[in-house]
Design a protein around this motif. Structure first.
Motif, short mmCIF file in Angstrom:
data_model
loop_
_atom_site.label_atom_id
_atom_site.label_comp_id
_atom_site.label_asym_id
_atom_site.label_seq_id
_atom_site.Cartn_x
_atom_site.Cartn_y
_atom_site.Cartn_z
N GLU A 1 37.35 39.21 52.33
CA GLU A 1 36.41 38.69 53.31
C GLU A 1 35.74 39.79 54.14
N ASP A 2 35.93 41.04 53.70
CA ASP A 2 35.32 42.16 54.40
C ASP A 2 33.79 42.03 54.34
N PRO A 3 33.09 42.09 55.50
CA PRO A 3 31.64 41.89 55.48
C PRO A 3 30.84 43.11 55.04
N SER A 4 31.48 44.26 54.80
CA SER A 4 30.69 45.45 54.44
C SER A 4 29.92 45.18 53.16
N PRO A 5 28.66 45.73 53.06
CA PRO A 5 27.80 45.37 51.92
C PRO A 5 28.37 45.75 50.56
N THR A 6 29.04 46.92 50.43
CA THR A 6 29.61 47.29 49.13
C THR A 6 30.62 46.24 48.67
N ILE A 7 31.50 45.84 49.61
CA ILE A 7 32.55 44.90 49.22
C ILE A 7 31.97 43.53 48.93
N SER A 8 31.05 43.07 49.79
CA SER A 8 30.57 41.71 49.56
C SER A 8 29.73 41.63 48.29
N SER A 9 29.01 42.71 47.93
CA SER A 9 28.25 42.63 46.68
C SER A 9 29.19 42.67 45.48
N PHE A 10 30.30 43.43 45.61
CA PHE A 10 31.31 43.42 44.55
C PHE A 10 31.92 42.02 44.39
N VAL A 11 32.27 41.43 45.53
CA VAL A 11 32.88 40.10 45.48
C VAL A 11 31.93 39.09 44.84
N LYS A 12 30.65 39.18 45.21
CA LYS A 12 29.66 38.25 44.66
C LYS A 12 29.52 38.43 43.14
N ALA A 13 29.41 39.69 42.72
CA ALA A 13 29.23 39.96 41.29
C ALA A 13 30.44 39.49 40.50
N TYR A 14 31.62 39.74 41.04
CA TYR A 14 32.85 39.35 40.34
C TYR A 14 32.94 37.84 40.24
N GLU A 15 32.64 37.18 41.35
CA GLU A 15 32.73 35.72 41.37
C GLU A 15 31.73 35.10 40.39
N ALA A 16 30.52 35.70 40.34
CA ALA A 16 29.50 35.16 39.44
C ALA A 16 29.94 35.30 37.98
N LYS A 17 30.62 36.40 37.67
CA LYS A 17 30.99 36.66 36.28
C LYS A 17 32.25 35.90 35.87
N TYR A 18 33.24 35.83 36.76
CA TYR A 18 34.54 35.28 36.36
C TYR A 18 34.90 33.96 37.04
N LYS A 19 34.04 33.47 37.90
CA LYS A 19 34.24 32.17 38.57
C LYS A 19 35.51 32.11 39.42
N LYS A 20 35.96 33.26 39.92
CA LYS A 20 37.06 33.27 40.87
C LYS A 20 36.94 34.50 41.75
N LEU A 21 37.71 34.50 42.85
CA LEU A 21 37.61 35.63 43.77
C LEU A 21 38.42 36.81 43.25
N PRO A 22 37.93 38.03 43.44
CA PRO A 22 38.68 39.19 42.99
C PRO A 22 39.89 39.47 43.89
N ASP A 23 41.05 39.65 43.29
CA ASP A 23 42.21 40.03 44.10
C ASP A 23 42.28 41.56 44.17
N SER A 24 43.37 42.07 44.77
CA SER A 24 43.50 43.52 44.93
C SER A 24 43.49 44.23 43.58
N PHE A 25 44.10 43.60 42.58
CA PHE A 25 44.17 44.26 41.27
C PHE A 25 42.78 44.40 40.66
N ALA A 26 41.96 43.38 40.85
CA ALA A 26 40.58 43.45 40.34
C ALA A 26 39.83 44.57 41.04
N ALA A 27 40.01 44.67 42.37
CA ALA A 27 39.30 45.70 43.13
C ALA A 27 39.77 47.09 42.72
#
Lengths: 293, 392
Positions: free
Chosen positions: B300-326
């Motif tokens: 839930e970190d609002p920084s742009p790098t993290i939120s764009s990563f989260v968005k891209a991951y969610e769009a591709k895999y339909k779930k939120l990225p956990d620490s292992f994904a990051a």
């Protein structure tokens, strides 16, 4: 002193759960001399039925409790008919091993069906209220679980001592052949025994769900074993004994954790079992008739 | 008859030889052609993770992160004008399979291997990577000895990691408690059934005392316990200002709930074992207020790098990225950076470049690789605030 009393309250609520499970154990043993190792797992099934009726059907806690008790009563009867009845005239060890088999079946079938993921009991089903009484903290959950255990024990004692069914149970327990000769339906009596014992387990399961929030398919194993120790501690087959044994067990564990260390809590619990079996095999309330265990 | 048999044999042998020769020459040709083509267009990257077995969920999430990173790199033009090509292998959560996979990957001339996840499996791969002078980047192996030789303490030239060590996260929490929460004493109440939690407890104690704090009591529980009230009641009488609970969320959530039920209102802290959506469900929103844990990153970190990563991951895999994904994502991105720094796709040079990485902006923090090949980064502390995760 205040801390000691607080620990006593902790111990009583833990003990009430053990007592509820131990009641079913001791009752089945009292009637057909079978240690029903699947009892803890019936409790787990009860917890799941309670969970689904609250989370999916949206029923309130009392409806969930009754629904779980009824379903598990049916399950208990079914298990008896399928697994134990064909072995009624076999050696006692055969029935015991079957009981372990039933226990494993229930655990792993649930694991397969519902995944090992733990489920969270909806908090809204039984919101917590805390009461401060002279520095002591008591919650409505503590009170509910304690009162429920006592009520169920009294009801059970009443059924066994004051009703025709209870009389039949005691007769079957005393001498099965003679009971048949007196026109008592042994099958029916044993079915009722299992129905009542299993519904008590279901009540305990729902209580654990309320009290500890989480349930999982293997949740019945350790409480089942502890309740078994409690039943032996009080004298297996004796209903007030199971109650007292359950409370003693809960208080003992709490005191060991509170004044010693959590790490040897289980060692103490099972050490107590060994000690009782050595010193007074019939348990605290047991009479030395030489026919038990 | 005899003669004809011999003849047949001879013919057969010749035929076999011919086939073999044909094969090898064909393969040679293929290799050459492939090699030439690869030299122009792609750099193979080995992904050797747990896609099956006990740790399949960790491995596959991490793999998803790696693949996403490689895709992004290629879309942005690749490295040194070439595309990265992922070659995936499943190590089945076993060290010996990890080793076999590494041997196969090295045979395919990978530039580096990403994974495996656990310290044990990484140790399986290590000898192969060292022998073949090909770098290995471990996304999530936290044991102390992953990047150094156990006996001599010498840094292994080709082994790197992008995650923090358990000692680092315990130290971070100790310093956070002392400096940010301004507590002076603490109790430790953690799991005693696994090395992870025991390690955290030990490192926290060391760091907390070193920072001038006092540990007033230490208690333990066993994984699977559900009732913590007795021990909590005992700890309450010690009036601690902070409770450190190293362990996994299954027990920790119940423990925190029961602590709050007993009116223990002090801050409670822990490590990355807390990271699960079940925490809020089990303990409840209110009980979790004023609790903190060290983690690799916050989804839930609002920084742009993290939120764009989260968005891209969610769009591709339909779930939120956990620490292992990051961490998987970071391991692939840091490799790309090292290849760029090295200036050519040579494994040994990439390893040297990896050792020199400074201020690499990862999802799991801005990191520099130190002389022991561990990342130096600011570990994020996450606070539960009304059921939301807030980075501190």
């Amino acid at each position: 002193m205040l801390e000691f009393l607080q620990q006593l309250i902790n111990g009583l609520s833990l003990g009430a759960i053990y007592a509820l499970i131990a009641l079913g154990y001791t009752m089945v043993y009292g009637i057909i001399m079978l240690i029903n190792f699947a009892h803890g797992d019936i409790m787990m099934v009860g917890a799941y039925v309670g969970f689904f009726s609250i989370a999916v059907l949206g029923s309130n806690i009392f409806a969930a409790l009754i629904f779980a008790m009824l379903s598990c009563a049916a399950l208990g009867v079914l298990i008896e008919k399928i697994a134990y009845k064909p072995l009624r005239n076999s050696s006692r060890i055969a029935a015991l091993i079957t009981a372990i088999g039933v226990s494993l079946f229930l655990e792993y079938f649930t694991l397969f069906l519902l995944t090992p993921q733990q489920r969270v009991f909806p908090e809204a089903a039984f919101p917590l209220h805390k009461y401060q009484i002279g520095g002591l903290l008591v919650s409505n959950k503590d009170i509910f679980i304690f009162v429920l255990a006592v009520i169920l024990m009294i009801a059970l004692q009443y059924i066994i001592k004051r009703t025709r069914t209870g009389k039949a149970m005691r007769a079957v327990s005393l001498d099965r052949e003679a009971a048949i000769l007196m026109g008592i339906s042994v099958d029916r009596t044993i079915s009722i025994t299992f129905a009542i014992g299993s519904s008590l387990a279901a009540a305990a399961g729902v209580m654990i769900g309320i009290y500890y929030n989480t349930i999982n398919p293997l949740m019945g194993i350790i409480p089942g074993l502890k309740a078994f120790v409690a039943a032996v501690l009080g004298g297996i087959g004796i209903i007030p004994g199971a109650m007292v044994g359950g409370f003693l067990m809960g208080i003992l564990e709490t005191m060991v954790s509170g004044y010693g260390s959590t790490l040897y809590r289980d060692a103490v619990a099972f050490g107590v079992l060994i000690l009782i079996l050595l010193v007074k095999p019939t348990g605290l309330f047991g009479k030395d008739t030489g026919e038990k265990v | 008859m005899r003669v004809s048999r011999k003849l047949v044999l001879l013919v057969l042998m010749l035929f076999a030889l011919g086939v073999l020769a044909g094969c090898s020459s064909k393969q040679e040709g293929g290799d050459k052609a492939g090699g030439d083509k690869a030299a122009v267009e792609t750099i193979p990257v080995g992904i050797n993770v747990e896609l099956s077995g006990d740790l399949a969920s960790y491995g596959s999430n991490s793999r998803n992160g790696m693949v996403l990173a490689i895709e992004e790199i290629n879309q942005a033009g690749g490295v040194l004008g070439k595309e990265l090509k992922a070659i995936e292998r499943d190590c089945q959560s076993k060290p010996d399979e990890a080793m076999n996979n590494s041997a196969a990957l090295v045979g395919e001339k990978v530039i580096a291997q990403l994974g495996p996840l656990t310290s044990g499996a990484v140790a399986g791969s290590t000898p192969v990577m060292m022998q073949n002078k090909t770098p290995l980047i471990a996304p999530a192996a936290t044991a102390e000895n992953v990047t150094v030789e156990e006996k001599t303490g010498k840094t292994l030239d080709y082994i790197f990691r992008v995650c923090y060590l358990d000692a680092d996260q315990a130290k971070r929490m100790a310093e956070f408690a002392l400096n940010d929460l301004k507590v002076k004493n603490a109790v430790i109440f953690g799991s005693t059934s696994d090395d992870y939690a025991k390690g955290l407890a030990k490192y926290f104690e060391e760091a907390f005392i070193a920072g001038g704090g006092e540990i007033v009591a230490k208690e333990g529980y066993v994984n699977g316990d559900k009732d913590f009230k007795a021990t909590l009641t005992k700890l309450r009488s010690k009036n601690p200002e902070f409770i450190y609970v190293p362990g996994y969320y299954t027990e920790v959530a119940l423990l925190i709930k029961q602590a709050r039920d007993l009116d223990i209102k002090v801050p409670i802290g822990g490590g990355d074992g807390w990271d699960s959506p079940d925490m809020v469900k089990v303990a409840g929103v209110e009980a979790l207020n004023n609790t903190y844990f060290a983690n690799h990153y916050s989804v839930e970190d609002p920084s742009p790098t993290i939120s764009s990563f989260v968005k891209a991951y969610e769009a591709k895999y339909k779930k939120l990225p956990d620490s292992f994904a990051a961490l998987g994502y970071d391991s692939a991105k840091i490799l790309a950076q090292a290849i760029n720094d090295a200036g050519e796709a040579d494994p040994a040079k990439v390893a040297q470049a990896l050792a020199q990485i400074k201020d690499f902006p990862g999802i799991t923090g801005t990191m520099s690789i130190n002389e022991k090949h561990n990342p130096v980064k600011k570990i994020v502390v996450i606070e539960y605030k009304d059921g939301k995760l807030v980075s501190r």
